[in-house]
Design an enzyme around this catalytic site. Structure first.
Site: not given
Length: 854
Positions: A155, A206, A209-210, A431
């Protein structure tokens, strides 16, 4: 090419994992090293096997844009080159097939339309996300094979922005756009604000952030014209709906709707108010550089353009409001320990929005129907159970809403009548994650990354195999190591972690402790190299992933895997008078029936149970099939610091991400094979000084054979191909040291001579420059003197002319005065003469008169 100077003794040393320090090698042997630490000036004598040690690359190559070209290919040198490029303003770098993208945390000028056009026209070869996306499209058109771009990172590393840039390129490369395809291009780009509003949130790392993974397929016909698009989503973070850590926000759409309620009456009619009034949104209200009101307008415009009519938008925001008001439902406990709920304005609002009755909602949350034969009994729930049921309802509502939006977006992106033959896919996925406490979510995320790393390893192996075939080298598969054992540990049929988890979840008394006991007592687990049971803590188990060991806290594994939603609530929502909410849960009935016998009777009714891990495994399997059928392109995004600041690079954080992103693993695989590769002539030219007696007649390949035999290099340490020789890194390191030892003194002498020659040339150049300067000064002086003299002469002539004119004027005046004086005197004389004459005449006349009178 190595530099034979003080740089040949420079190195990196690590006394702590992930922390590399610069040092100079004072003395070395096979077991011992004498090092001078540059930061402190301290000299240390250490054993090689107790520290991390690597020689440093020459300064001339440290800023190379492809790290696989570095002479020393290892973790500290890759980290240093990445840092050097970051401080030089270079965002992108390559490590073989991987594009590394470092988030600059500031506006940069490398994403302008002119830059995009350069990469489209192949006029720019520097590493760039535009270049990678343009190459994917060119490969699609030339090979007629699907392409996929795999983007991952933690993120705050820039995955979402990288995905936008890829889509920008894919929607711009189409040179044959029709009206319909142009509309699809616009709609593809407009999906970003919609998905960001409903799937992104502010986190500590973030501000945008997704919180879900997505697989975007952009379809093309044979001419390369866009023929539609499709989006698939994975693992939406439903837990964020009901809980956020301090400093984090819920999903953006909640704040957009709440902040805009005062300006839109339809939002007020849906019961939306300021975000401070809702339990789910009051933890943190603001995100940096975010205007929620303006973002809401963009979201509405995007929804409209993607063909969500006004009624559909009203239904969407009604669901948003229902989730917020559900979070405000007040659940208390009576004297008997049973849960109770008062019918307040929030319950009334939820009932109005969902088309249900307040009593029905209260009963479904606070009670359970227990079936015993033909009898149905109502059992009150505890406050804790009721709170869990309420939160489960909120998560289910939001999850169903998100799925509804994605489904309708896909309908809008489907181009009717188009013939889809090829596609470029973009995977934007979380990730590898490792925190102080790692839960079920991290387990699923790391499982996905483990599968992707397995694919990456196989892809690299395929590239190596193609190179070996071209060079005519025998392939030794033992040289290539993959992580399939770790994948088997997770998804092994009947004994893997997922199988154990699903089995425990369908047991009548299955809980987290039962799962941990099954894992730690399983004989296959005990002997597995990638699994460790807890040694200190009794509530964790450890999986040794490719990026490192991760301890997982067992708490809530079973609950999150079941993703429970009481069957009473399912039945209630399916009976809603509101067609929208009824439609959201119309397929929930099939989900309420587990594939294996579920839990019935006892403490509660049947539940809407579907294993999250099993569903994710199936989805991930489909995803991997699509990836394996396409040519991959890899992007690893790196967050340089945890403070969201520009011009700040934290080594420890960066090296962790390089490991988690598979970059270090890719380097390790390269080192495990034969990472140093030379053309025959290049190898001879570089290392012939070590064994000049071996160089004789023959072609470069025969000379290479003679050289490796002369240096007695183990045949297992190199492979000789048709045009190249491939060597292990340690062999090249040893040859480089021998070469440096042989040529070091001569190189110093040569460098001294060259520096002396250059200094003399510089001195001569300065003298010549001085002479030219003095000549120029003399010329300028002469020229200025000539100009000054000419000016003086002109001035003197002008003065003299003025004096002459003045004298002439004065002479003229004197002549005029003299003439005037003479004329006056003459006139006076004439007048006097006339007077005299007149007087004489008068006298004479008087005399005459006297005579007459006499």
């Amino acid at each position: 090419m190595a530099l034979y100077s003080s740089e040949s003794s420079r190195a990196w040393v690590s006394f702590k994992d992930g922390v590399w320090e610069e040092c100079d090698v004072l003395n070395s042997s096979e077991q011992q090293l004498s090092l001078k630490i540059n930061a402190t000036g301290e000299t240390k004598n250490v054993q090689r096997n107790k520290i991390g040690f690597h020689y440093r690359n020459p300064s001339a190559v440290e800023q190379a844009d492809d790290f696989l070209t570095l002479p020393n290919l290892d973790e500290p040198n890759i980290l240093h080159s990445l840092r050097v490029r970051y401080w030089a303003g270079e965002v992108y770098s390559h490590t073989g097939p991987i594009l590394i993208a470092v988030n600059p945390w500031k506006a940069v000028t490398i994403y302008e339309q002119t830059v995009l056009e350069q990469y489209k026209a192949q006029k720019n070869s520097k590493p760039h996300i535009f270049g990678l996306a343009a190459k994917a499209f060119r490969d699609l058109m030339s090979a007629r094979k699907n392409q996929c771009i795999l983007i991952s990172g933690e993120s705050g590393s820039g995955k979402t922005e990288s995905t936008k840039f890829v889509l920008q390129v894919l929607t711009a490369v189409d040179e044959n756009k029709t009206g319909a395809s142009a509309s699809i291009c616009s709609q593809v780009m407009l999906t970003n604000p919609v998905l960001e509003a409903f799937g992104n949130a502010k986190t500590l790392r973030n501000d945008n952030s997704s919180r879900f993974g997505k697989w975007i397929n952009v379809h093309f016909d044979r001419k390369g014209t866009i023929a539609g698009a499709e989006i698939k989503t994975y693992l939406l973070e439903k837990a964020r709906v009901i809980h956020q850590s301090a400093g984090e926000r819920n999903y953006h759409i909640f704040y957009q709707a709440c902040q805009s309620a005062s300006q839109h009456k339809f939002l007020q009619d849906l019961g939306l108010e300021d975000a401070t009034t809702f339990e789910y949104t009051k933890v943190c209200l603001h995100a940096n550089n975010t205007d929620d009101v303006k973002s809401f307008e963009r979201t509405k415009q995007a929804l409209h353009f993607i063909k969500f009519d006004q009624q559909s938008q009203t239904n969407i925001f009604a669901a948003v409001s229902a989730v917020l008001h559900t979070g405000n439902l007040s659940i208390e406990e009576d004297r008997e320990g049973n849960s109770t709920m008062s019918i307040d304005k929030h319950l009334q609002q939820v009932a109005t929005l969902t088309g249900l009755t307040p009593e029905g909602i209260r009963t479904a949350i606070c009670c359970r129907n227990i079936t015993a034969g033909t009898d149905v009994m109502v059992k009150p729930e505890t406050k804790e159970k009721a709170m869990q049921c309420k939160d489960a309802l909120s998560k289910a509502l939001y999850s169903k809403l998100f799925d509804y939006i994605v489904k309708n977006v896909n309908v809008a992106l489907r181009l009717k009548g188009a013939q889809v033959t090829m596609q470029v896919s973009v995977l934007d996925i979380f990730g590898f994650e490792v925190f102080q406490q790692n839960h079920f979510e991290q387990f699923c995320i790391n499982y996905a990354n483990e599968k992707l790393q397995l694919h990456f390893n196989h892809y690299n192996f395929m590239l190596e195999r193609q190179l070996y075939q071209r060079e005519g080298i025998e392939l030794v598969e033992s040289d290539f190591v993959d992580n399939s054992a770790c994948v088997d540990l997770i998804e092994g049929k009947g004994w893997g972690i997922q199988a154990c988890l699903d089995d425990v979840c369908i047991m009548p008394k299955g809980d987290d402790q039962a799962l941990l006991d099954r894992l730690t007592q399983n004989p296959q687990m005990k002997s597995h190299p990638h699994f460790d049971s807890a040694k200190r803590r009794s509530d964790t188990f450890t999986v040794n992933h490719y990026a490192g060991s991760v301890p997982y806290t067992i708490k809530d594994f079973c609950e999150k895997n079941k993703d429970l939603l009481a069957a009473d609530l399912v039945s209630l929502l399916q009976s809603s008078k509101n067609k929208f909410f009824n439609g959201l849960f119309e397929n929930q009935a099939s989900e309420a029936t587990p594939s294996k016998p579920g839990r019935k009777g006892g403490g509660g009714g049947s539940v809407a149970y579907k294993s999250v891990s099993a569903t994710f495994k199936t989805d991930l399997g489909s995803l991997m099939e699509a990836i394996n059928a396409a040519d991959p392109h890899f992007v690893r995004c790196v967050n340089p610091n945890g403070n969201k600041k520009a011009n700040c690079f934290e080594d420890q954080k960066a090296v962790e991400q390089l490991r988690c992103g598979g970059v270090i693993e890719a380097v390790r695989m390269c080192r495990e094979s034969y990472p140093s590769r030379y053309q025959h002539s290049e190898f001879v030219g570089t290392f012939s000084c070590i064994c000049p007696q071996a160089i004789g007649a023959g072609d470069p390949r025969q000379q290479c054979v003679a050289m490796v035999n002369s240096m007695k290099i183990d045949p297992k340490q190199y492979r000789l191909g048709k045009t190249m020789i491939l060597l292990k890194r340690e062999v090249v390191d040893n040859m480089e040291r021998m070469r440096a030892k042989l040529l070091g003194g001569r190189a110093v002498t040569l460098q001294t001579s060259v520096r002396n020659f250059l200094a003399k040339m510089e001195l001569r150049k300065k003298r010549d420059t001085r002479k030219k300067y003095l000549g120029c000064v003399h010329l300028q002086s002469s020229f200025r003197r000539t100009l000054t003299r000419a000016k003086y002469v002109r001035m003197l002539q002008a003065v003299r002319m003025q004096e002459k004119r003045k004298e002439e004027e004065e002479a003229k005046k004197r002549a005029d005065a003299a003439a005037a004086s003479s004329a006056g005197q003459a006139a006076q004389k004439q007048a006097e003469s006339q007077v005299a004459q007149d007087s004489r005449a008068a006298v004479l006349q008087g005399l005459g008169d006297d005579d007459d009178s006499e």
